[in-house]
Design a protein around this motif. Structure first.
Motif, PDB file in Angstrom:
ATOM      1  N   VAL A  14       0.840  -1.202   0.000  1.00  0.00           N
ATOM      2  CA  VAL A  14       0.000   0.000   0.000  1.00  0.00           C
ATOM      3  C   VAL A  14       0.871   1.247   0.000  1.00  0.00           C
ATOM      4  O   VAL A  14       0.706   2.168  -0.805  1.00  0.00           O
ATOM      5  CB  VAL A  14      -0.907   0.009   1.250  1.00  0.00           C
ATOM      6  CG1 VAL A  14      -1.702   1.295   1.308  1.00  0.00           C
ATOM      7  CG2 VAL A  14      -1.816  -1.202   1.252  1.00  0.00           C
ATOM      8  N   VAL A  15       1.836   1.263   0.923  1.00  0.00           N
ATOM      9  CA  VAL A  15       2.694   2.435   1.053  1.00  0.00           C
ATOM     10  C   VAL A  15       3.466   2.676  -0.238  1.00  0.00           C
ATOM     11  O   VAL A  15       3.553   3.804  -0.728  1.00  0.00           O
ATOM     12  CB  VAL A  15       3.654   2.250   2.241  1.00  0.00           C
ATOM     13  CG1 VAL A  15       4.720   3.318   2.228  1.00  0.00           C
ATOM     14  CG2 VAL A  15       2.885   2.269   3.543  1.00  0.00           C
ATOM     15  N   ALA A  19       1.360   4.115  -2.974  1.00  0.00           N
ATOM     16  CA  ALA A  19       1.121   5.537  -2.714  1.00  0.00           C
ATOM     17  C   ALA A  19       2.361   6.342  -3.098  1.00  0.00           C
ATOM     18  O   ALA A  19       2.279   7.390  -3.735  1.00  0.00           O
ATOM     19  CB  ALA A  19       0.786   5.748  -1.246  1.00  0.00           C
ATOM     20  N   PHE A  20       3.508   5.846  -2.719  1.00  0.00           N
ATOM     21  CA  PHE A  20       4.751   6.554  -2.982  1.00  0.00           C
ATOM     22  C   PHE A  20       4.962   6.741  -4.484  1.00  0.00           C
ATOM     23  O   PHE A  20       5.242   7.845  -4.955  1.00  0.00           O
ATOM     24  CB  PHE A  20       5.907   5.756  -2.375  1.00  0.00           C
ATOM     25  CG  PHE A  20       7.199   6.495  -2.339  1.00  0.00           C
ATOM     26  CD1 PHE A  20       7.594   7.154  -1.189  1.00  0.00           C
ATOM     27  CD2 PHE A  20       8.028   6.552  -3.454  1.00  0.00           C
ATOM     28  CE1 PHE A  20       8.782   7.848  -1.147  1.00  0.00           C
ATOM     29  CE2 PHE A  20       9.216   7.251  -3.426  1.00  0.00           C
ATOM     30  CZ  PHE A  20       9.598   7.894  -2.268  1.00  0.00           C
ATOM     31  N   LEU A  31       2.622   9.192  -6.010  1.00  0.00           N
ATOM     32  CA  LEU A  31       3.027  10.573  -5.735  1.00  0.00           C
ATOM     33  C   LEU A  31       4.190  10.983  -6.636  1.00  0.00           C
ATOM     34  O   LEU A  31       4.271  12.133  -7.078  1.00  0.00           O
ATOM     35  CB  LEU A  31       3.406  10.733  -4.268  1.00  0.00           C
ATOM     36  CG  LEU A  31       2.232  10.782  -3.296  1.00  0.00           C
ATOM     37  CD1 LEU A  31       2.713  10.756  -1.863  1.00  0.00           C
ATOM     38  CD2 LEU A  31       1.410  12.028  -3.540  1.00  0.00           C
ATOM     39  N   MET A  32       5.083  10.049  -6.892  1.00  0.00           N
ATOM     40  CA  MET A  32       6.193  10.359  -7.803  1.00  0.00           C
ATOM     41  C   MET A  32       5.654  10.731  -9.176  1.00  0.00           C
ATOM     42  O   MET A  32       6.079  11.707  -9.790  1.00  0.00           O
ATOM     43  CB  MET A  32       7.125   9.154  -7.944  1.00  0.00           C
ATOM     44  CG  MET A  32       7.882   8.769  -6.700  1.00  0.00           C
ATOM     45  SD  MET A  32       9.213   9.899  -6.288  1.00  0.00           S
ATOM     46  CE  MET A  32      10.412   9.443  -7.506  1.00  0.00           C
ATOM     47  N   VAL A  79      -4.344  14.021  -4.993  1.00  0.00           N
ATOM     48  CA  VAL A  79      -3.421  13.329  -4.084  1.00  0.00           C
ATOM     49  C   VAL A  79      -4.106  12.993  -2.780  1.00  0.00           C
ATOM     50  O   VAL A  79      -3.781  12.021  -2.117  1.00  0.00           O
ATOM     51  CB  VAL A  79      -2.201  14.180  -3.690  1.00  0.00           C
ATOM     52  CG1 VAL A  79      -0.951  13.459  -3.909  1.00  0.00           C
ATOM     53  CG2 VAL A  79      -2.166  15.503  -4.305  1.00  0.00           C
ATOM     54  N   PRO A  83      -3.219   8.942  -3.272  1.00  0.00           N
ATOM     55  CA  PRO A  83      -3.150   7.924  -2.224  1.00  0.00           C
ATOM     56  C   PRO A  83      -3.665   8.337  -0.843  1.00  0.00           C
ATOM     57  O   PRO A  83      -3.708   7.478   0.043  1.00  0.00           O
ATOM     58  CB  PRO A  83      -1.650   7.655  -2.137  1.00  0.00           C
ATOM     59  CG  PRO A  83      -1.015   8.911  -2.548  1.00  0.00           C
ATOM     60  CD  PRO A  83      -1.927   9.549  -3.535  1.00  0.00           C
ATOM     61  N   GLY A  84      -4.046   9.595  -0.628  1.00  0.00           N
ATOM     62  CA  GLY A  84      -4.407  10.022   0.715  1.00  0.00           C
ATOM     63  C   GLY A  84      -5.403   9.145   1.431  1.00  0.00           C
ATOM     64  O   GLY A  84      -5.042   8.301   2.246  1.00  0.00           O
ATOM     65  N   PHE A  85      -6.701   9.333   1.111  1.00  0.00           N
ATOM     66  CA  PHE A  85      -7.723   8.606   1.859  1.00  0.00           C
ATOM     67  C   PHE A  85      -7.678   7.115   1.597  1.00  0.00           C
ATOM     68  O   PHE A  85      -7.809   6.306   2.504  1.00  0.00           O
ATOM     69  CB  PHE A  85      -9.106   9.146   1.487  1.00  0.00           C
ATOM     70  CG  PHE A  85      -9.328  10.521   2.025  1.00  0.00           C
ATOM     71  CD1 PHE A  85      -8.891  10.841   3.304  1.00  0.00           C
ATOM     72  CD2 PHE A  85      -9.964  11.490   1.269  1.00  0.00           C
ATOM     73  CE1 PHE A  85      -9.094  12.109   3.807  1.00  0.00           C
ATOM     74  CE2 PHE A  85     -10.151  12.754   1.770  1.00  0.00           C
ATOM     75  CZ  PHE A  85      -9.721  13.075   3.036  1.00  0.00           C
ATOM     76  N   GLY A 142      -5.154   5.282   0.805  1.00  0.00           N
ATOM     77  CA  GLY A 142      -4.052   4.690   1.550  1.00  0.00           C
ATOM     78  C   GLY A 142      -4.358   4.617   3.035  1.00  0.00           C
ATOM     79  O   GLY A 142      -4.118   3.605   3.697  1.00  0.00           O
ATOM     80  N   LEU A 143      -4.934   5.708   3.547  1.00  0.00           N
ATOM     81  CA  LEU A 143      -5.265   5.746   4.967  1.00  0.00           C
ATOM     82  C   LEU A 143      -6.198   4.600   5.319  1.00  0.00           C
ATOM     83  O   LEU A 143      -5.994   3.863   6.282  1.00  0.00           O
ATOM     84  CB  LEU A 143      -5.922   7.086   5.304  1.00  0.00           C
ATOM     85  CG  LEU A 143      -6.318   7.324   6.759  1.00  0.00           C
ATOM     86  CD1 LEU A 143      -5.090   7.300   7.634  1.00  0.00           C
ATOM     87  CD2 LEU A 143      -7.038   8.653   6.904  1.00  0.00           C
ATOM     88  N   MET A 196      -4.425  15.918   7.215  1.00  0.00           N
ATOM     89  CA  MET A 196      -3.910  15.625   5.883  1.00  0.00           C
ATOM     90  C   MET A 196      -4.525  16.605   4.865  1.00  0.00           C
ATOM     91  O   MET A 196      -3.814  17.174   4.037  1.00  0.00           O
ATOM     92  CB  MET A 196      -4.261  14.177   5.518  1.00  0.00           C
ATOM     93  CG  MET A 196      -3.740  13.730   4.191  1.00  0.00           C
ATOM     94  SD  MET A 196      -3.735  11.938   4.084  1.00  0.00           S
ATOM     95  CE  MET A 196      -5.463  11.595   3.881  1.00  0.00           C
ATOM     96  N   ASP A 245       1.029  12.931   3.275  1.00  0.00           N
ATOM     97  CA  ASP A 245       0.156  11.800   3.017  1.00  0.00           C
ATOM     98  C   ASP A 245       0.333  10.765   4.123  1.00  0.00           C
ATOM     99  O   ASP A 245       1.443  10.285   4.344  1.00  0.00           O
ATOM    100  CB  ASP A 245       0.570  11.201   1.673  1.00  0.00           C
ATOM    101  CG  ASP A 245      -0.470  10.253   1.158  1.00  0.00           C
ATOM    102  OD1 ASP A 245      -1.196  10.648   0.258  1.00  0.00           O
ATOM    103  OD2 ASP A 245      -0.552   9.123   1.684  1.00  0.00           O
ATOM    104  N   ALA A 250      -0.389   7.653   4.488  1.00  0.00           N
ATOM    105  CA  ALA A 250       0.141   6.333   4.145  1.00  0.00           C
ATOM    106  C   ALA A 250       1.653   6.362   3.993  1.00  0.00           C
ATOM    107  O   ALA A 250       2.371   5.530   4.559  1.00  0.00           O
ATOM    108  CB  ALA A 250      -0.511   5.846   2.856  1.00  0.00           C
ATOM    109  N   THR A 251       2.165   7.347   3.245  1.00  0.00           N
ATOM    110  CA  THR A 251       3.612   7.367   3.054  1.00  0.00           C
ATOM    111  C   THR A 251       4.333   7.889   4.302  1.00  0.00           C
ATOM    112  O   THR A 251       5.433   7.458   4.594  1.00  0.00           O
ATOM    113  CB  THR A 251       3.988   8.226   1.830  1.00  0.00           C
ATOM    114  OG1 THR A 251       3.071   9.293   1.730  1.00  0.00           O
ATOM    115  CG2 THR A 251       3.951   7.392   0.577  1.00  0.00           C
TER     116      THR A 251
END
Ligand code: HEA
Ligand code: HEA
Ligand code: CUA
Ligand SMILES: [Cu+2]
Lengths: 242, 608, 191
Positions: A39-40, A43-44, A47-48, A103, A107-109, A111-112, B371, B425, B427-428
């Protein structure tokens, strides 16, 4: 006017492609050992990708600034008197807001939500932090200090606590982290995906990630991911050896 | 010099009296923390009285007219002088010194980190080094641009003769040396090792140097609050006729926004440190396990320290925007939107603090709102970028040292800002929190955003302040090498962080060695480039040609007066009749700059 | 752009901004102090919620509140007096304020003495209690010192109907100290 849009646009495109390609083909992230890590990492990487065009735009303007807009100061002539451009400012605001909201949602919500998951677990492992060691309490009540053994393919909940100052329970290979706060119990979940030891990957370790005093750097211990059966065997054996 | 000596003597006397009184009342040893606290307070009072507080404030309390020396020679830099230009220079030089010390400690850290295992310091000493480096640098970043250039430039940009409260301004400055002395003498009491963040409960235990840290930073907070207040009042009340809010130069706007922020949030850092101090010396228990816990501290601390990062960078925005217009010969693009963003940032920055606490164990429902708000702040920041891009667009870019540094700034701060989104963020951040990724992020923002802007400001206003030019070629070489070496130092640290190295460790697994070594070598080279900087100043002092009043042909008010400006900046009341950046408008005529000032005779001046 | 008036020999900015600057400055200072108190109040609610202490000496605290309010009133009267150039009344009212301030401090001393057994500083409630009372007492002390200087200057014949900024500033500050207590008092004693 049109003369600048074209080269800057091309440069922008070029840089964007370059940055996205770099993200795609250069492995910047370490190996994953848990579902949470996936997951992380997703998201990473997302974002890239989203950051690439932003980065590229500024790079493009900078590049063309050096090549195309340079003037050698001998004639200190003024540039055009462009003070504002409502359409452009509005467009910019809309795009950046959209990007920010984008974002935020993923991945914000997303991912959370994924990283929190549902609060269910197959095992509960107690982790008590103290200056400067971890005390592990396995589901059967046995304790250990030197090494954390985790079953693969099982969802584990860690109940983290501290007896003195702030510490932070972090397994880099699993990508999760939660502070150990004196007086406030905290929790974190992981699901390891493959078996392995810290000899396979330095990141299979518990590392304290909150400055806690002189021994902070050394407040680490190896993590060993084993099969479920081995795990149960291991925690039983702890009782025998004592 | 007389005043400085008196200040030092009274400071020492104050310290001794404070300690002695404490011992007389409650006994104990002179290194007890209570004794140190009272010693520090009385030393501070003694110092301020000695440096000129007696004449400037005390006389007024007993009904006499206050006196402030207005000596003209080099001596005025060592006493309580009210001229905002002198105070600006005092700030600048003091903080440059602090920057060098902080940079020196960074060099020792990087040498230690060049290889795993401990080589020149031990683990605890390493923590002390990091803490010292962090807090010194934060102090420089918080007060650097606004203290030095804010003081020097803002009154001139708005057409005023001085600040609204000149004596208060001097007081804000003279509170700073005790801060530096307090922090740098902490090693005598065992130094402090809880990081610049001084998280409780760690900072409640630990060596007594922490108490000096607390006292020094509370003092520093007082100085920031008073300084901020002064700037706000100055900008509100002292604008020259015709200098409407819509005509304020952007650096002044940025300074005003910074002041607003500094003056509303700094109290919280002070409050957090007061709580720790109380826990240490007065037996209270705010951070014990059954009371507030460390999370309380984190909330109060970040309520200040997140806005603080904008206190560091907003003046930087001002500087870079100012340079962008002057060196591309174009008006500032989207002036109103920029002003709006500055103020939006001020508002938003006080409601995002908990993004430093995603893994702290605070209540889960707080994660999402913080966030959202954090990511919202990238929108007004983006407008600043838009304005820079729009200003450069089709401009006549004149690549002199300030603009080259501004380009470096643009690159660095962009990386810093975008990596900020990764941290915002949840998650990250759960992964990246407290790794070297964070270290790299904030060096890109603080050094890339604030220190680079400080350097840019230095090269931009140097001719104005000293009246001489520096060597521009050397300046460009310096600018390029600093930018390149800065990036080679900190880019690898992103990689190190992503790959699992946490911050504030003197020792680390073998796997991270090569990247760290690379960063260390780059850091040492980066440190050495400052020789070019010093060399350039020396060159200017020896062989620098006269700068003239407006070497950049810029339009804001400070360039229309002589270099350096005369005692009250202007020869007569300036009247403003147009926007600040009317580049490219045909037939705009400039009045001739004022002639160089005649030296005033030294002497005392009676204040009204 | 700038145009300049014909140069004069010695330029001094017109000082008419000063009263306005003083006033804004004072208000900003008070706002800033409010934030400081706010931080500690927040800490109190964070660490002890809305816990209500039962055993504190309510009567004494109420008395003290009244005394402090009265002192503020007296300070206000002093300001009005000097505005109309009644120096004698000014001195009397300021002295009244100072005396009531001192009574307040004494009362707080007694209060603390009692409370120290009920809520020693090491307990959750005690920590907040002593912190807030201490912070406020510190402000009372600085206020009293400042009032002392005002009284001294008043006795020496300073201030007049056209020039009493020094007194006015200190008196406004005293009102603030009073107001702070009006918030701290219910925080510690009532809720
Ligand atoms: C000058 C200093 C400065 C600045 C300006 C910033 C700016 C930002 N910072 Fe940073 N930060 C620090 C200094 C700074 N930071 C420090 C010192 C720490 C660590 C403290 C410690 O623990 O010791 C820290 C830590 C830190 C954390 C905590 C990390 C952790 O410990 O887990 C987070 C998390 O959200 C964060 C986020 C951000 C964000 C979102 C911004 C944003 O403001 C950035 C906004 C800018 C941009 C985004 C780029 C330009 C925008 C565009 C071109 C528009 C388009 C872009 C989008 C819409 C995405 N920072
Ligand atoms: C303004 C802010 C600022 C600035 C300018 C810097 C500048 C630098 N910083 Fe710093 N740093 C912080 C703010 C800043 N830092 C903060 C807030 C922390 C967190 C602290 C904490 O965790 O509590 C931190 C932490 C920090 C760490 C992490 C430590 C850890 O977590 O273990 C590291 C590691 O590499 C580092 C390195 C550097 C380097 C190499 C520089 C270089 O850019 C410095 C370059 C400048 C000079 C070198 C000075 C001038 C030259 C000389 C004096 C000549 C002599 C030098 C030689 C020997 C060649 N810093
Ligand atoms: Cu435990 Cu750091
Ligand atoms: Cu922040």
């Amino acid at each position: 006017m049109r003369r600048s849009w074209l080269p800057v646009g091309l440069l922008w495109l070029g840089y964007t492609v370059l940055l996205i390609a770099l993200t795609k083909y250069v492995a910047i992230l370490p190996a994953q050992w848990a579902e949470e890590a996936q997951v992380v990492d997703e998201a990473f990487i997302l974002l890239m990708y989203l950051g690439s065009p932003v980065m590229a735009l500024v790079l493009a303007v900078m590049t063309w600034g050096i090549i195309g807009w340079r003037s050698d100061g001998a004639d200190r002539e003024d540039g055009p008197n462009q003070q504002n451009n409502r359409v452009l400012v509005t467009t910019w605001l809309v795009i950046t807001s959209a990007l920010a909201i984008g974002v935020l949602i993923n991945p914000g919500f997303v991912g959370l939500a994924e990283i929190r998951g549902e609060p269910s677990s197959d095992y509960v492992i107690g982790i008590q932090a103290a200056q400067f060691f971890w005390e592990i309490t396995y589901p059967n009540g046995e304790t250990a200090l030197d090494e954390l053994v985790v079953p693969a393919e099982k969802r584990v909940r860690y109940d983290v606590s501290s007896v003195d100052v702030l510490h932070s329970f972090w397994i880099p290979a699993f990508r999760v982290k939660i502070d150990a706060v004196p007086g406030v119990p905290t929790q974190v979940y992981t699901t390891a995906t493959a078996e392995g030891t810290s000899d396979d990957d330095v990141n299979l370790r518990v590392q304290c990630a909150e400055l806690c005093g002189a021994g902070h750097a050394a407040m680490a211990m190896p993590v060993r991911v084993v099969s479920d059966a081995e795990f149960n065997e291991y925690i039983e054996s702890l009782g025998g050896s004592e | 010099m007389k005043y400085l000596i008196r200040a030092i003597v009274l400071g020492i006397v104050g310290y001794i009296v404070g300690v002695w009184l404490t011992l007389a009342i409650r006994g104990g040893s002179p290194t007890d923390e209570v004794a140190v606290v009272f010693g520090f307070i009385l030393a501070l009072i003694g110092w301020l009285a000695g440096i000129g507080g007696i004449e400037a404030f005390g006389r007024q309390w007993i009904g006499k007219t206050p006196e402030v020396s207005t000596a003209r020679g080099w001596q005025r830099y060592f006493q309580f002088t009210v001229d905002h230009k002198v105070i600006g220079i005092q700030y600048g030089v003091t903080l440059l010194g602090v920057l060098l010390i902080g940079g020196f400690s960074a060099m020792i850290m990087r040498i230690e980190l060049a290889s795993p295992g401990m080589s020149i310091v031990d683990l605890e000493e390493f923590n002390k080094l990091v803490s010292m480096h962090g807090i010194l640098m934060v102090a420089v970043a918080v007060a650097g641009i606004i203290g030095a250039f804010g003081n020097y430039i803002i009154p001139i940009q708005i057409g005023a003769a001085d600040m609204a409260f000149p004596r208060l301004n001097a007081l804000s400055y003279w509170l700073v040396p005790p801060v530096a002395i307090g922090l740098l003498s902490a090693p005598l009491l065992g130094s402090f090792s809880a990081g610049w963040t001084a998280y409780a409960p760690l900072s409640v235990g630990g060596d007594s140097g922490q108490i000096l840290f607390n006292m020094a930073i509370i003092t520093f907070g007082l100085s920031s609050i008073l300084g901020g207040l002064n700037i706000i009042v100055t900008v509100i009340t002292m604008r020259a006729p015709g200098m409407t809010w819509g005509r304020l130069p952007i650096f002044t706007w940025a300074g005003f926004a910074t002041a607003l922020l500094a003056f509303t949030v700094t109290q919280f850092f002070a409050a957090a440190l007061v709580l720790i101090t109380m826990d240490r010396v007065a037996g209270t228990d705010f951070f014990g396990p059954d009371v507030g816990t460390g999370i309380l501290y984190e909330h109060i601390f970040w309520f200040y320290s997140h806005p603080a990062v904008y206190i560091m960078v907003l003046p930087g925005f001002g500087v870079i925007l100012e340079i962008a217009t002057a060196f591309s010969r174009k008006p500032l693009f989207a002036y109103k939107a920029v002003v709006g963003s500055l103020l939006t940032i001020v508002g938003l920055s006080v409601v995002v603090w908990a993004h430093h606490m995603f893994t702290s164990g605070m209540a889960d429902f707080l994660q999402a709102p913080f966030m959202i708000l954090t990511e919202a702040i990238s929108i007004p920041t983006g407008v600043i970028f838009l304005s820079i891009i729009g200003t450069l667009w089709q401009g006549k870019l004149w690549f002199r040292t300030p603009l080259v540094i501004a380009f470096g700034w643009l690159f660095n701060f962009l990386i810093g800002g975008i990596t900020g989104i990764f941290l915002a963020d949840v998650a990250t951040d759960i992964f990246l929190h407290d790794t070297y990724f964070v270290v790299a992020h904030f060096h890109y923002t603080i050094v890339g955003g604030s220190i680079f802007a400080l350097l840019a400001a230095f090269f931009y206003w140097f001719p104005k302040i000293t009246g001489r030019m520096y060597n521009d070629k050397l300046g460009i070489i310096f600018a390029v090498s600093v930018t390149v070496l800065f990036n080679t130092t900190f880019l690898p640290l992103f990689w190190v962080g992503i790959n699992g190295m946490n911050r504030r460790v003197g020792d680390y697994p073998q796997a991270y060695e090569s990247a760290n070594k690379f960063a260390s070598v780059s850091a040492l080279l980066l440190g050495s480039t400052f020789l070019l900087f010093v060399g350039n100043i020396a060159w200017s002092a020896v062989a620098g040609p006269k700068a003239g009043s407006n070497p950049w042909n810029a339009r804001t008010l400070e360039w229309q007066v002589s270099s350096p400006p005369s005692h009250h900046n202007f020869r007569s009341q300036p009247v403003i009749v147009g926007p600040p950046y009317d580049y490219g408008v045909p037939y705009v005529v400039f009045p001739d700059a004022e002639p160089a000032p005649e030296p005033d005779e030294s002497g005392k001046e009676v204040l009204v | 752009m700038t145009t300049t008036k014909p140069p004069s020999t010695e330029y001094h900015q017109d000082m008419s901004f000063q009263p306005r600057a003083n006033l804004i400055g004072l208000w900003l200072f008070i706002v800033s102090e409010t934030f400081l108190f706010g931080a500690f109040l927040a800490a109190r609610y964070y660490s002890t919620g809305t816990a209500k202490p039962e055993e504190l000496n309510q009567n004494l605290a109420l008395m003290l509140t009244i005394v402090l309010l009265a002192s503020s009133l007296s300070a206000y009267m002093a300001e009005t007096s000097i505005r109309f150039n009644h120096r004698r009344n000014f001195v009397i009212y300021i002295s009244g304020t100072i005396i009531m301030g001192l009574i307040f401090l004494g009362g707080v001393g007694i209060e603390l003495k009692e409370a120290i057994h009920l809520y020693p500083p090491g307990t959750p409630y005690g920590s907040s209690y002593f912190m807030l009372i201490g912070l406020h007492a510190f402000h009372v002390v600085t206020g009293l010192i400042a009032l002392g200087f005002v009284l001294f200057l008043g006795l020496k014949g300073h201030y007049g109907s056209d020039d009493y900024w020094g007194a006015e500033g200190v008196i406004k500050y005293w009102h603030f100290v009073d107001l702070a207590w009006v918030i701290i008092y219910p925080t510690l004693y009532l809720f």
